[in-house]
Design a protein around this motif. Structure first.
Motif, short mmCIF file in Angstrom:
data_model
loop_
_atom_site.label_atom_id
_atom_site.label_comp_id
_atom_site.label_asym_id
_atom_site.label_seq_id
_atom_site.Cartn_x
_atom_site.Cartn_y
_atom_site.Cartn_z
N GLY A 67 1.04 1.42 -8.75
CA GLY A 67 1.40 2.74 -8.23
C GLY A 67 1.92 3.70 -9.27
O GLY A 67 1.16 4.33 -10.00
N SER A 102 0.82 -1.21 0.00
CA SER A 102 0.00 0.00 0.00
C SER A 102 0.86 1.26 0.00
O SER A 102 0.61 2.21 -0.75
CB SER A 102 -0.92 -0.02 1.23
OG SER A 102 -1.65 1.17 1.29
N ILE A 103 1.90 1.29 0.83
CA ILE A 103 2.79 2.45 0.89
C ILE A 103 3.52 2.63 -0.45
O ILE A 103 3.59 3.74 -0.98
CB ILE A 103 3.80 2.30 2.04
CG1 ILE A 103 3.08 2.43 3.39
CG2 ILE A 103 4.92 3.34 1.94
CD1 ILE A 103 3.93 2.04 4.59
N LYS A 118 0.38 6.84 -12.29
CA LYS A 118 0.45 8.28 -12.03
C LYS A 118 0.95 9.03 -13.26
O LYS A 118 1.81 8.55 -13.99
CB LYS A 118 1.38 8.55 -10.86
CG LYS A 118 0.88 8.05 -9.53
CD LYS A 118 1.90 8.37 -8.45
CE LYS A 118 1.53 8.00 -7.08
NZ LYS A 118 0.56 7.04 -6.81
N THR A 163 2.65 1.73 -3.43
CA THR A 163 1.79 2.17 -4.53
C THR A 163 1.52 3.68 -4.48
O THR A 163 1.06 4.25 -5.45
CB THR A 163 0.44 1.43 -4.55
OG1 THR A 163 -0.26 1.69 -3.34
CG2 THR A 163 0.64 -0.07 -4.76
N GLN A 164 1.83 4.31 -3.36
CA GLN A 164 1.65 5.76 -3.25
C GLN A 164 2.86 6.54 -3.75
O GLN A 164 2.81 7.77 -3.86
CB GLN A 164 1.37 6.14 -1.79
CG GLN A 164 0.13 5.48 -1.21
CD GLN A 164 -1.11 5.75 -2.03
OE1 GLN A 164 -1.43 6.89 -2.32
NE2 GLN A 164 -1.80 4.70 -2.44
N CYS A 165 3.93 5.85 -4.07
CA CYS A 165 5.16 6.51 -4.53
C CYS A 165 4.98 7.05 -5.95
O CYS A 165 4.31 6.44 -6.78
CB CYS A 165 6.34 5.53 -4.51
SG CYS A 165 6.80 5.00 -2.85
N ASP A 166 5.62 8.18 -6.22
CA ASP A 166 5.57 8.76 -7.56
C ASP A 166 6.45 7.99 -8.54
O ASP A 166 6.17 7.93 -9.73
CB ASP A 166 6.03 10.22 -7.53
CG ASP A 166 5.06 11.10 -6.77
OD1 ASP A 166 3.85 10.81 -6.78
OD2 ASP A 166 5.51 12.08 -6.15
#
Length: 104
Positions: free
Chosen positions: A68, A45-46, A72, A48-51
């Motif tokens: 992730g 989860s963490i 984006k 997948t939040q990365c740019d």
């Protein structure tokens, strides 16, 4: 201005020790890196939040990149040649190899 943070996730028992060793050698920046490994769902989860993300050759990192950074706008996914076989058609950047001691 955006701050850069390097995150390392691993399910290997010696992951935290390897991270600390690499940090002491200057591989990971002292102030801008964190070890987050140990909880598979939370780690994914963490990540997948990365740019942007640099993948190892496992399916865990593949899905972190796929779910992730690749989704984006402007996200960059860097993969090894090993993953190139399963990511056919995805606009990811491929590098030729990896560190000889890269175990994570």
């Amino acid at each position: 201005k955006r701050e850069i943070m390097f995150l390392l996730a691993s399910q290997l028992p010696d992951g935290p020790d390897w991270y600390e060793e690499m940090k002491s050698l200057g591989v990971f920046p002292e102030d801008n890196s964190r070890y987050i490994g140990g909880h598979t769902v939370k780690d994914l989860s963490i990540l997948t939040q990365c740019d942007h993300i640099i993948l190892t050759h496992g399916t865990f990192s593949f899905f972190a990149g796929y779910l992730g950074a690749w989704q984006k706008d402007g996200g960059i996914v860097i993969q090894s040649k090993i993953l190139e076989q399963i990511s056919t058609g995805l606009p990811w950047t491929t590098i030729g190899g990896c560190l000889p001691d890269a175990r994570l």
